[in-house]
Motif scaffolding. Sequence first.
Motif, mmCIF file in Angstrom:
data_model
loop_
_atom_site.group_PDB
_atom_site.id
_atom_site.type_symbol
_atom_site.label_atom_id
_atom_site.label_comp_id
_atom_site.label_asym_id
_atom_site.label_seq_id
_atom_site.Cartn_x
_atom_site.Cartn_y
_atom_site.Cartn_z
ATOM 1 N N ASN A 14 -33.815 -33.788 -8.572
ATOM 2 C CA ASN A 14 -33.250 -33.355 -7.381
ATOM 3 C C ASN A 14 -32.844 -34.368 -6.566
ATOM 4 O OD1 ASN A 14 -34.033 -30.533 -7.407
ATOM 5 N ND2 ASN A 14 -36.096 -31.130 -6.849
ATOM 6 N N ILE A 15 -32.484 -35.859 -7.238
ATOM 7 C CA ILE A 15 -32.098 -37.113 -6.676
ATOM 8 C C ILE A 15 -30.674 -37.284 -7.476
ATOM 9 C CG2 ILE A 15 -32.277 -39.488 -6.042
ATOM 10 C CD1 ILE A 15 -35.379 -38.842 -5.995
ATOM 11 N N GLY A 16 -29.697 -37.317 -6.400
ATOM 12 C CA GLY A 16 -28.263 -37.422 -7.097
ATOM 13 C C GLY A 16 -28.217 -39.014 -7.680
ATOM 14 N N GLY A 17 -27.945 -38.949 -9.036
ATOM 15 C CA GLY A 17 -27.564 -40.250 -9.628
ATOM 16 C C GLY A 17 -29.092 -40.745 -10.343
ATOM 17 N N ALA A 18 -30.317 -40.097 -9.956
ATOM 18 C CA ALA A 18 -31.418 -40.753 -10.654
ATOM 19 C C ALA A 18 -31.372 -40.241 -11.946
ATOM 20 C CB ALA A 18 -32.650 -40.523 -9.850
ATOM 21 N N PRO A 19 -32.256 -40.790 -12.837
ATOM 22 C CA PRO A 19 -32.401 -40.354 -14.118
ATOM 23 C C PRO A 19 -33.192 -39.018 -14.120
ATOM 24 C CG PRO A 19 -33.155 -42.733 -14.050
ATOM 25 C CD PRO A 19 -33.006 -42.364 -12.493
ATOM 26 N N ASP A 20 -32.838 -38.334 -15.178
ATOM 27 C CA ASP A 20 -33.470 -36.952 -15.031
ATOM 28 C C ASP A 20 -34.920 -36.770 -15.103
ATOM 29 O OD1 ASP A 20 -31.020 -35.870 -14.636
ATOM 30 O OD2 ASP A 20 -30.509 -35.361 -16.715
ATOM 31 N N ASP A 21 -35.704 -37.669 -15.557
ATOM 32 C CA ASP A 21 -36.965 -37.730 -15.761
ATOM 33 C C ASP A 21 -37.443 -38.973 -15.859
ATOM 34 O OD1 ASP A 21 -36.823 -38.173 -18.439
ATOM 35 O OD2 ASP A 21 -36.970 -36.298 -19.070
ATOM 36 N N VAL A 22 -38.734 -39.080 -15.831
ATOM 37 C CA VAL A 22 -39.674 -40.147 -15.779
ATOM 38 C C VAL A 22 -39.307 -41.017 -17.067
ATOM 39 C CG1 VAL A 22 -41.863 -41.416 -15.654
ATOM 40 C CG2 VAL A 22 -41.372 -39.690 -13.829
ATOM 41 N N ALA A 23 -39.431 -40.340 -18.303
ATOM 42 C CA ALA A 23 -39.193 -40.940 -19.385
ATOM 43 C C ALA A 23 -37.677 -41.776 -19.459
ATOM 44 C CB ALA A 23 -39.260 -39.855 -20.713
ATOM 45 N N ASN A 24 -36.684 -41.199 -18.961
ATOM 46 C CA ASN A 24 -35.446 -41.780 -18.838
ATOM 47 C C ASN A 24 -35.415 -42.946 -17.819
ATOM 48 O OD1 ASN A 24 -34.223 -40.026 -20.968
ATOM 49 N ND2 ASN A 24 -33.724 -38.707 -19.035
ATOM 50 N N LEU A 25 -36.234 -42.637 -16.827
ATOM 51 C CA LEU A 25 -36.380 -44.088 -16.019
ATOM 52 C C LEU A 25 -37.033 -45.272 -16.528
ATOM 53 C CD1 LEU A 25 -36.174 -45.437 -13.160
ATOM 54 C CD2 LEU A 25 -38.345 -44.237 -12.662
ATOM 55 N N ALA A 26 -38.045 -44.887 -17.252
ATOM 56 C CA ALA A 26 -38.866 -45.933 -17.952
ATOM 57 C C ALA A 26 -38.091 -46.544 -19.099
ATOM 58 C CB ALA A 26 -39.849 -45.154 -18.675
ATOM 59 N N SER A 39 -38.069 -53.187 -8.302
ATOM 60 C CA SER A 39 -36.788 -53.159 -7.398
ATOM 61 C C SER A 39 -36.033 -52.166 -8.263
ATOM 62 C CB SER A 39 -36.238 -54.530 -7.246
ATOM 63 O OG SER A 39 -36.996 -55.166 -6.314
ATOM 64 N N GLN A 40 -35.792 -52.340 -9.708
ATOM 65 C CA GLN A 40 -34.881 -51.544 -10.478
ATOM 66 C C GLN A 40 -35.280 -49.981 -10.195
ATOM 67 O OE1 GLN A 40 -34.504 -52.574 -14.625
ATOM 68 N NE2 GLN A 40 -34.543 -54.793 -14.172
ATOM 69 N N ILE A 41 -36.569 -49.809 -10.414
ATOM 70 C CA ILE A 41 -37.124 -48.436 -10.071
ATOM 71 C C ILE A 41 -36.689 -47.916 -8.886
ATOM 72 C CG2 ILE A 41 -39.304 -46.954 -9.985
ATOM 73 C CD1 ILE A 41 -40.570 -48.901 -12.139
ATOM 74 N N VAL A 42 -36.849 -48.727 -7.657
ATOM 75 C CA VAL A 42 -36.751 -48.260 -6.391
ATOM 76 C C VAL A 42 -35.085 -47.749 -6.317
ATOM 77 C CG1 VAL A 42 -36.513 -48.934 -4.125
ATOM 78 C CG2 VAL A 42 -38.547 -49.677 -5.215
ATOM 79 N N SER A 43 -34.248 -48.559 -7.069
ATOM 80 C CA SER A 43 -32.905 -48.063 -6.910
ATOM 81 C C SER A 43 -32.699 -46.859 -7.669
ATOM 82 C CB SER A 43 -32.059 -49.428 -7.486
ATOM 83 O OG SER A 43 -32.044 -50.543 -6.808
ATOM 84 N N ALA A 44 -33.351 -46.790 -8.955
ATOM 85 C CA ALA A 44 -33.188 -45.650 -9.598
ATOM 86 C C ALA A 44 -33.462 -44.371 -9.113
ATOM 87 C CB ALA A 44 -33.744 -46.127 -11.086
ATOM 88 N N VAL A 45 -34.687 -44.511 -8.286
ATOM 89 C CA VAL A 45 -35.120 -43.340 -7.685
ATOM 90 C C VAL A 45 -34.388 -42.769 -6.381
ATOM 91 C CG1 VAL A 45 -37.302 -43.319 -8.801
ATOM 92 C CG2 VAL A 45 -37.104 -44.246 -6.614
ATOM 93 N N GLY A 46 -33.510 -43.618 -5.999
ATOM 94 C CA GLY A 46 -32.546 -43.184 -4.869
ATOM 95 C C GLY A 46 -33.078 -44.195 -3.533
#
Length: 119
Positions: free
Chosen positions: A10-22, A65-72
Motif C-alpha cells: 500500500n506504500i507507493g514506491g516501496a517494494p511489493d513485499d519484504v522479500a523484495n525489500l530484503a 536507513s535504506q530500509i526506512v527510505s524503502a518503506v516510505g
Amino acid sequence: MSMLDGILKNIGGAPDDVANLASTVGIDPAMAEKAIAVLGQTHQMDGDTVELASERTGLDTGVLSQIVSAVGGEGSLSEFARMVQEDPSSLAELLDFDGDGNPMDDIAGMAKGLFGGKS
C-alpha cells in the motif's frame, strides 16, 4: 503474506513485499521483517530511530536507513508503530527468528552479537 507485506503493497514506491525489500538492501527476508518491526518500535522512543534499531538488531545504520527510505520514510514507521501498539504479539512474533515461540532467546542472541559473542 505477512502483515508487513500488506503494508508495503500500500506504500507507493516501496517494494511489493519484504522479500523484495530484503533483496534490495542485501539481507535475509526474515531479518528485514524484524528490522522493520524494530524500526517501528524505536521510532516511538527518544533518540535516533536508526541508531536505536541498529543497537537492537546488530544491523548497520546504512542498511537500516535504506530500509526506512524503502518503506516510505518516517511516516510509514509511525504506521508500523501503531500496528505494534494495537497488537504487541506481532512484534514478538517478528522477533522470534527461530520460530520456537520464544523471542527472548533470539533477542539474547542479537545482544551477544552486539558485544562480540556468538549468536
